[in-house]
Design a protein around this motif. Structure first.
Motif, PDB file in Angstrom:
ATOM      1  N   LYS A   7       0.831  -1.208   0.000  1.00 36.71           N
ATOM      2  CA  LYS A   7       0.000   0.000   0.000  1.00 36.71           C
ATOM      3  C   LYS A   7       0.868   1.263   0.000  1.00 36.71           C
ATOM      4  N   ALA A   8       2.014   1.192   0.685  1.00 31.77           N
ATOM      5  CA  ALA A   8       2.933   2.329   0.740  1.00 31.77           C
ATOM      6  C   ALA A   8       3.839   2.396  -0.486  1.00 31.77           C
ATOM      7  N   GLY A   9       3.687   1.434  -1.404  1.00 27.14           N
ATOM      8  CA  GLY A   9       4.508   1.434  -2.610  1.00 27.14           C
ATOM      9  C   GLY A   9       5.913   0.911  -2.393  1.00 27.14           C
ATOM     10  N   ILE A  10       6.099   0.144  -1.332  1.00 27.29           N
ATOM     11  CA  ILE A  10       7.421  -0.410  -1.005  1.00 27.29           C
ATOM     12  C   ILE A  10       7.443  -1.872  -1.414  1.00 27.29           C
ATOM     13  N   GLY A  11       8.299  -2.197  -2.353  1.00 31.86           N
ATOM     14  CA  GLY A  11       8.384  -3.561  -2.852  1.00 31.86           C
ATOM     15  C   GLY A  11       9.482  -4.386  -2.210  1.00 31.86           C
ATOM     16  N   SER A  12      10.025  -3.906  -1.119  1.00 31.61           N
ATOM     17  CA  SER A  12      11.109  -4.636  -0.454  1.00 31.61           C
ATOM     18  C   SER A  12      10.627  -5.994   0.026  1.00 31.61           C
ATOM     19  N   PRO A  13      11.478  -6.998  -0.121  1.00 31.17           N
ATOM     20  CA  PRO A  13      11.077  -8.325   0.363  1.00 31.17           C
ATOM     21  C   PRO A  13      11.032  -8.383   1.884  1.00 31.17           C
ATOM     22  N   ILE A  14      10.210  -9.280   2.392  1.00 31.93           N
ATOM     23  CA  ILE A  14      10.154  -9.542   3.828  1.00 31.93           C
ATOM     24  C   ILE A  14      11.049 -10.749   4.098  1.00 31.93           C
ATOM     25  N   HIS A  15      12.046 -10.541   4.934  1.00 37.01           N
ATOM     26  CA  HIS A  15      13.047 -11.569   5.250  1.00 37.01           C
ATOM     27  C   HIS A  15      12.797 -12.068   6.671  1.00 37.01           C
ATOM     28  N   VAL A  16      12.556 -13.371   6.798  1.00 35.33           N
ATOM     29  CA  VAL A  16      12.305 -13.980   8.102  1.00 35.33           C
ATOM     30  C   VAL A  16      13.499 -14.858   8.456  1.00 35.33           C
ATOM     31  N   PHE A  17      14.200 -14.484   9.504  1.00 35.16           N
ATOM     32  CA  PHE A  17      15.345 -15.280   9.950  1.00 35.16           C
ATOM     33  C   PHE A  17      14.908 -16.197  11.088  1.00 35.16           C
ATOM     34  N   GLY A  18      15.351 -17.429  11.027  1.00 40.71           N
ATOM     35  CA  GLY A  18      15.066 -18.378  12.097  1.00 40.71           C
ATOM     36  C   GLY A  18      13.780 -19.150  11.894  1.00 40.71           C
ATOM     37  N   SER A  19      13.315 -19.223  10.647  1.00 44.80           N
ATOM     38  CA  SER A  19      12.047 -19.929  10.414  1.00 44.80           C
ATOM     39  C   SER A  19      12.175 -20.998   9.332  1.00 44.80           C
ATOM     40  N   LEU A  20      13.355 -21.441   9.056  1.00 49.04           N
ATOM     41  CA  LEU A  20      13.533 -22.386   7.953  1.00 49.04           C
ATOM     42  C   LEU A  20      13.275 -23.807   8.436  1.00 49.04           C
ATOM     43  N   ASP A  21      11.989 -24.136   8.542  1.00 52.93           N
ATOM     44  CA  ASP A  21      11.599 -25.488   8.925  1.00 52.93           C
ATOM     45  C   ASP A  21      10.432 -25.928   8.044  1.00 52.93           C
ATOM     46  N   LEU A  39      19.052 -21.944  10.779  1.00 55.20           N
ATOM     47  CA  LEU A  39      19.927 -23.097  10.953  1.00 55.20           C
ATOM     48  C   LEU A  39      19.172 -24.377  11.302  1.00 55.20           C
ATOM     49  N   THR A  40      17.861 -24.311  11.340  1.00 58.34           N
ATOM     50  CA  THR A  40      17.068 -25.483  11.704  1.00 58.34           C
ATOM     51  C   THR A  40      17.394 -26.671  10.805  1.00 58.34           C
ATOM     52  N   TRP A  41      17.606 -26.422   9.535  1.00 56.24           N
ATOM     53  CA  TRP A  41      17.858 -27.509   8.592  1.00 56.24           C
ATOM     54  C   TRP A  41      19.162 -28.249   8.895  1.00 56.24           C
ATOM     55  N   LEU A  42      20.064 -27.605   9.625  1.00 52.00           N
ATOM     56  CA  LEU A  42      21.316 -28.257  10.026  1.00 52.00           C
ATOM     57  C   LEU A  42      21.185 -28.990  11.361  1.00 52.00           C
ATOM     58  N   GLU A  72      24.110 -37.610  10.210  1.00 54.62           N
ATOM     59  CA  GLU A  72      24.167 -36.170   9.977  1.00 54.62           C
ATOM     60  C   GLU A  72      24.290 -35.859   8.483  1.00 54.62           C
ATOM     61  N   ALA A  73      25.163 -36.550   7.793  1.00 53.51           N
ATOM     62  CA  ALA A  73      25.363 -36.307   6.365  1.00 53.51           C
ATOM     63  C   ALA A  73      24.102 -36.604   5.564  1.00 53.51           C
ATOM     64  N   LEU A  74      23.479 -37.732   5.840  1.00 53.49           N
ATOM     65  CA  LEU A  74      22.257 -38.091   5.117  1.00 53.49           C
ATOM     66  C   LEU A  74      21.129 -37.111   5.447  1.00 53.49           C
ATOM     67  N   CYS A  75      21.064 -36.718   6.683  1.00 56.78           N
ATOM     68  CA  CYS A  75      20.045 -35.767   7.116  1.00 56.78           C
ATOM     69  C   CYS A  75      20.205 -34.444   6.359  1.00 56.78           C
ATOM     70  N   TRP A  76      21.411 -33.919   6.282  1.00 56.41           N
ATOM     71  CA  TRP A  76      21.644 -32.660   5.571  1.00 56.41           C
ATOM     72  C   TRP A  76      21.285 -32.787   4.095  1.00 56.41           C
ATOM     73  N   ALA A  77      21.675 -33.902   3.486  1.00 51.80           N
ATOM     74  CA  ALA A  77      21.372 -34.099   2.066  1.00 51.80           C
ATOM     75  C   ALA A  77      19.860 -34.149   1.841  1.00 51.80           C
ATOM     76  N   ARG A  78      19.162 -34.890   2.668  1.00 53.79           N
ATOM     77  CA  ARG A  78      17.707 -34.987   2.520  1.00 53.79           C
ATOM     78  C   ARG A  78      17.021 -33.662   2.841  1.00 53.79           C
ATOM     79  N   ASN A  79      17.514 -32.950   3.840  1.00 54.01           N
ATOM     80  CA  ASN A  79      16.936 -31.646   4.168  1.00 54.01           C
ATOM     81  C   ASN A  79      17.094 -30.673   3.006  1.00 54.01           C
ATOM     82  N   HIS A  80      18.260 -30.711   2.379  1.00 55.98           N
ATOM     83  CA  HIS A  80      18.492 -29.827   1.232  1.00 55.98           C
ATOM     84  C   HIS A  80      17.491 -30.142   0.131  1.00 55.98           C
TER      85      HIS A  80
END
Length: 122
Positions: A7-21, A39-42, A72-80
């Motif tokens: 509404k204010a004409g601001i197209g800046s993205p909204i960045h949420v840190f700490g919610s990557l689940d 860092l949740t995915w790690l 840990e390795a398999l978990c990271w690969a699958r999370n990615h």
């Protein structure tokens, strides 16, 4: 927030840190957020729309004798891979606003979106 920025004409993205689940990322997305990180995915395992302890993932998917570095390795690969699929779902949603594109939590996401629309208007 997204509606107010637009509404204010601001197209800046909204960045949420700490919610990557597996759940809150999608809820923030349908509420208008654009960028997610954390860092949740790690630290946890993503599986079937849920965020689990890595140890639980190791036991249920690899067996009780699985060594932690391998878990840990398999978990990271699958999370990615999970996050890449979630990104594709988000992109598909943007093309048609069809909540069915979400493999997990589609009905809950739709209900949350409808609640937002009722609360703030569309």
């Amino acid at each position: 927030m997204r509606l107010a920025l637009n509404k204010a004409g601001i197209g800046s993205p909204i960045h949420v840190f700490g919610s990557l689940d597996t759940i809150t990322t999608l809820f923030y997305f349908v509420a208008g957020a654009d960028i997610f990180d954390g860092l949740t995915w790690l630290r946890y395992a993503f599986k079937d729309g849920r965020t689990l302890y890595r140890q639980d993932f190791g036991i249920t998917d690899m067996g009780i004798a699985a060594k932690f570095p391998r878990v840990e390795a398999l978990c990271w690969a699958r999370n990615h891979q999970y996050m890449k699929e979630m990104e594709l779902e988000m992109r598909r949603f943007l093309k048609g606003n069809d909540f069915r594109v979400f493999k997990h939590h589609s009905e809950k996401l739709k209900a949350a979106f409808q609640s937002i629309e009722e609360e703030v208007g569309s």
